[in-house]
Enzyme design. Structure first.
Site, PDB file in Angstrom:
ATOM      1  N   CYS A  13     -37.805   1.185  14.976  1.00  0.00           N
ATOM      2  CA  CYS A  13     -36.847   1.253  15.907  1.00  0.00           C
ATOM      3  C   CYS A  13     -35.447   0.587  15.468  1.00  0.00           C
ATOM      4  O   CYS A  13     -34.564   0.795  16.125  1.00  0.00           O
ATOM      5  CB  CYS A  13     -37.285   0.219  17.129  1.00  0.00           C
ATOM      6  SG  CYS A  13     -39.136   0.874  17.796  1.00  0.00           S
ATOM      7  N   HIS A  53     -31.062  -4.748  22.098  1.00  0.00           N
ATOM      8  CA  HIS A  53     -32.070  -3.680  21.989  1.00  0.00           C
ATOM      9  C   HIS A  53     -32.871  -3.480  23.264  1.00  0.00           C
ATOM     10  O   HIS A  53     -33.283  -2.416  23.521  1.00  0.00           O
ATOM     11  CB  HIS A  53     -33.223  -4.270  20.945  1.00  0.00           C
ATOM     12  CG  HIS A  53     -34.193  -3.670  20.431  1.00  0.00           C
ATOM     13  ND1 HIS A  53     -33.919  -2.445  19.673  1.00  0.00           N
ATOM     14  CD2 HIS A  53     -35.553  -3.672  20.279  1.00  0.00           C
ATOM     15  CE1 HIS A  53     -34.990  -1.582  19.351  1.00  0.00           C
ATOM     16  NE2 HIS A  53     -36.122  -2.480  19.694  1.00  0.00           N
ATOM     17  N   GLU A  89     -35.705 -11.446  23.072  1.00  0.00           N
ATOM     18  CA  GLU A  89     -34.284 -10.981  22.896  1.00  0.00           C
ATOM     19  C   GLU A  89     -33.256 -12.107  23.551  1.00  0.00           C
ATOM     20  O   GLU A  89     -32.484 -12.560  23.075  1.00  0.00           O
ATOM     21  CB  GLU A  89     -34.013  -9.451  22.863  1.00  0.00           C
ATOM     22  CG  GLU A  89     -32.627  -9.344  22.775  1.00  0.00           C
ATOM     23  CD  GLU A  89     -32.289  -7.866  22.695  1.00  0.00           C
ATOM     24  OE1 GLU A  89     -33.151  -7.010  23.226  1.00  0.00           O
ATOM     25  OE2 GLU A  89     -30.993  -7.486  22.124  1.00  0.00           O
ATOM     26  N   LYS A 104     -31.010   1.799  27.236  1.00  0.00           N
ATOM     27  CA  LYS A 104     -32.177   2.497  26.759  1.00  0.00           C
ATOM     28  C   LYS A 104     -32.634   3.031  28.245  1.00  0.00           C
ATOM     29  O   LYS A 104     -33.500   3.957  28.284  1.00  0.00           O
ATOM     30  CB  LYS A 104     -33.232   1.718  26.290  1.00  0.00           C
ATOM     31  CG  LYS A 104     -32.925   1.442  24.544  1.00  0.00           C
ATOM     32  CD  LYS A 104     -34.017   0.737  24.181  1.00  0.00           C
ATOM     33  CE  LYS A 104     -33.768   0.539  22.438  1.00  0.00           C
ATOM     34  NZ  LYS A 104     -32.879  -0.191  22.060  1.00  0.00           N
ATOM     35  N   HIS A 128     -35.565   5.128  24.763  1.00  0.00           N
ATOM     36  CA  HIS A 128     -35.794   4.319  23.578  1.00  0.00           C
ATOM     37  C   HIS A 128     -35.853   5.511  22.438  1.00  0.00           C
ATOM     38  O   HIS A 128     -36.924   6.181  22.297  1.00  0.00           O
ATOM     39  CB  HIS A 128     -36.823   3.554  23.420  1.00  0.00           C
ATOM     40  CG  HIS A 128     -36.908   2.519  22.149  1.00  0.00           C
ATOM     41  ND1 HIS A 128     -36.171   2.985  21.028  1.00  0.00           N
ATOM     42  CD2 HIS A 128     -37.474   1.539  21.892  1.00  0.00           C
ATOM     43  CE1 HIS A 128     -36.480   2.007  19.893  1.00  0.00           C
ATOM     44  NE2 HIS A 128     -37.052   1.328  20.645  1.00  0.00           N
ATOM     45  N   PHE A 168     -40.685  -2.623  15.356  1.00  0.00           N
ATOM     46  CA  PHE A 168     -42.060  -2.978  14.949  1.00  0.00           C
ATOM     47  C   PHE A 168     -42.255  -3.241  13.336  1.00  0.00           C
ATOM     48  O   PHE A 168     -41.273  -2.551  12.591  1.00  0.00           O
ATOM     49  CB  PHE A 168     -43.156  -2.002  15.098  1.00  0.00           C
ATOM     50  CG  PHE A 168     -43.492  -1.980  16.595  1.00  0.00           C
ATOM     51  CD1 PHE A 168     -43.284  -3.005  17.537  1.00  0.00           C
ATOM     52  CD2 PHE A 168     -44.243  -0.700  17.282  1.00  0.00           C
ATOM     53  CE1 PHE A 168     -43.759  -2.877  18.886  1.00  0.00           C
ATOM     54  CE2 PHE A 168     -44.775  -0.795  18.210  1.00  0.00           C
ATOM     55  CZ  PHE A 168     -44.304  -1.859  19.516  1.00  0.00           C
TER      56      PHE A 168
END
Lengths: 89, 398
Positions: free
Chosen positions: B160, B292, B303, B322, B327, B386
């Site tokens: 990501c 994010h 976050e 998003k 995403h 990830f």
């Protein structure tokens, strides 16, 4: 399927994820107390689905898990029982 | 060290196949998420995504080229053409130009089609073009071919955070003088049966909508698309009279070296601080953060904590776009950099749509539901992947 068989399978699958012997997991065990991390949880759910040919409605983002209660061994057993019955119906 | 600016942007995503349409969607707070339409989607548990709708590849590419282009390459080429046209780049850049593009899954549709052919349909051979279609560097290479860029060209893959890492590396190439112009960003086309089926297993996808930072959020919604930005040495841009959209002021990347999926507020915070330090910025300069903000329980909590640690008592407004474009995994950072360009050039802070109820664990001003007008001098764009890989970009008004 007998509840005892489901319980044994649930415990066996959890034990595999936790690198424990099945005897080390009590029938009343609470999942968070066992120290199962998030990936261990989704792997255990996958194993349950494969074992019982069911589809478990579990979303890691819902702490209350309205659709499937994964908080303890007895709750999981009840949930699996219900899904097996639904599949049969 | 040379200053680097953005002189062109281009995109294809669920909101629109171009920048004007995407900007309009950001202003209006429009949602690009809808029912999945690809083959076998009815066999999925999760049936929503931010697909690029009504994509007619045959109308956009020559029939002789199309067999070489997975959708991930098609999106990259269309976004790249828009960015290059906006930048007004003409003539050969040759070895002073390059491409660094992020993607997480590359030509996954091509893998799927080929496996289906040999495993499910019993075919004994697949197209001879399978390898050049599916390789992760296909989008970057086709951009280099199309625009005659013979300098540094490569693909970056960090799940990501791919696009943010790509843009950070492109910035560095120009700074050190290895190139004057870089096409950079990311492309992704993961919305196919196998792509979504794989994500389903992690149990992190929402069945309906993406609601970042909101109480009751149910996870992420995958999107497709590409974002390509023209990064250019400032002196190069000024010399040719190009319009400067924004400055790419800083980049920070860190690794958690912890869990393979669970995010770390500490690693995220370090990346934000590194980007600010690289840009020579005080926290007070930042007027907007494009988060994010995946809409998962874990990301948004970590976050928000990281932002509060880095920015202290009064963090700037933060939104996650998003909820609009989905995403887009390896492309998402590029779409979000484009959202930052909108904030810096027009003073429009895109909203966090889908937001319902504040979550005490995410105590931030998330620009809920409706875009906000606010003149900002600088913006941060976060990506936390990830694998525990964090990449943050800092942009300044041009």
């Amino acid at each position: 399927m007998e509840r005892a068989n489901i319980e044994a399978a649930v415990i066996e699958i959890l034990a595999q994820q936790l690198l424990l012997q099945p005897e080390e997991i009590a029938a009343e065990a609470v999942i968070d107390d066992l120290g199962l991390d998030s990936l261990g949880k989704v792997e255990a759910i996958f194993a349950l689905e494969e074992r019982f040919d069911i589809s478990i409605p579990f979303n890691a983002n819902e702490p209350d898990q309205p659709d499937f209660d994964f908080s303890s061994v007895p709750r999981i057993v009840v949930g699996v029982e219900r899904l097996i019955a639904q599949r049969a119906a | 060290m040379r200053r680097v600016v953005i002189t062109g942007i281009g995109t294809v995503n669920a909101l629109a196949p171009d920048v004007p349409g995407t900007f309009q969607a950001f202003r209006e707070g429009r949602c690009g998420i809808g029912p999945l339409s690809f083959r076998d989607a009815d066999r999925l548990t999760i049936r929503v995504g931010a697909e690029v709708r009504n994509w007619q590849a045959a109308d956009r590419f020559a029939a002789s080229d199309l067999p070489l282009y997975d959708r991930v390459t098609q999106y990259a080429l269309v976004a790249g053409a828009e960015a290059v046209a906006m930048a007004g780049l003409s003539g050969a850049l040759g070895s002073r130009g390059g491409v660094i593009l992020g993607t997480a899954a590359g030509g996954i549709q091509t893998w799927e089609d080929s496996y289906r052919a040999v495993f499910a349909d019993g075919k004994s051979r697949v197209s001879p073009l399978v390898v050049p279609r599916l390789m992760h560097n296909a989008p970057a290479s086709h951009l280099s071919i199309r625009h005659g860029l013979t300098g540094p060209v490569l693909a970056v893959s960090s799940a990501c955070a791919s696009a943010n890492h790509a843009m950070g590396l492109a910035l560095q190439q120009i700074r050190v003088g290895a190139a004057d112009v870089m096409l950079t960003g990311g492309a992704e086309a993961m919305l196919c049966f196998g792509g979504v089926k794989a994500w389903e297993g992690l149990r992190v996808l929402a069945p309906d909508a993406c609601r970042p930072f909101s109480l009751g959020r149910k996870g992420m919604v995958i999107g497709d698309g590409a974002g390509v930005l023209v990064f250019e040495a400032e002196e190069h841009a000024r010399a040719r009279g190009a319009r400067v959209l924004a400055e790419v002021a800083g980049f920070g990347m860190t690794a958690d070296a912890g869990d393979i999926v669970a995010p770390s507020a500490e690693g995220a915070g370090r990346a934000m601080r590194a980007a600010l330090a690289d840009a020579g910025m005080e926290i007070a300069e930042i007027g907007y953060i494009n988060a994010h903000g995946t809409g998962t329980l874990a990301n948004d909590r970590a976050e928000a904590a990281a932002i509060r640690v880095v920015f202290g008592g009064t963090p700037p407004p933060v939104s996650s776009t998003k909820a609009m474009h989905g995403h887009a995994i390896g492309a998402t950072g590029a779409l979000e950099a484009i959202a930052c360009v909108l904030a810096l050039t027009e003073g429009v802070l895109p909203p966090t749509i889908g937001f319902q109820v504040p979550d005490p664990d995410c105590a931030l001003d998330v620009i809920p539901r409706v875009a906000r007008q606010s003149r900002v001098a600088a913006a941060l764009s976060n990506a936390f992947a990830f694998g525990g890989l964090n990449a943050v970009l800092a942009f300044r008004r041009g």
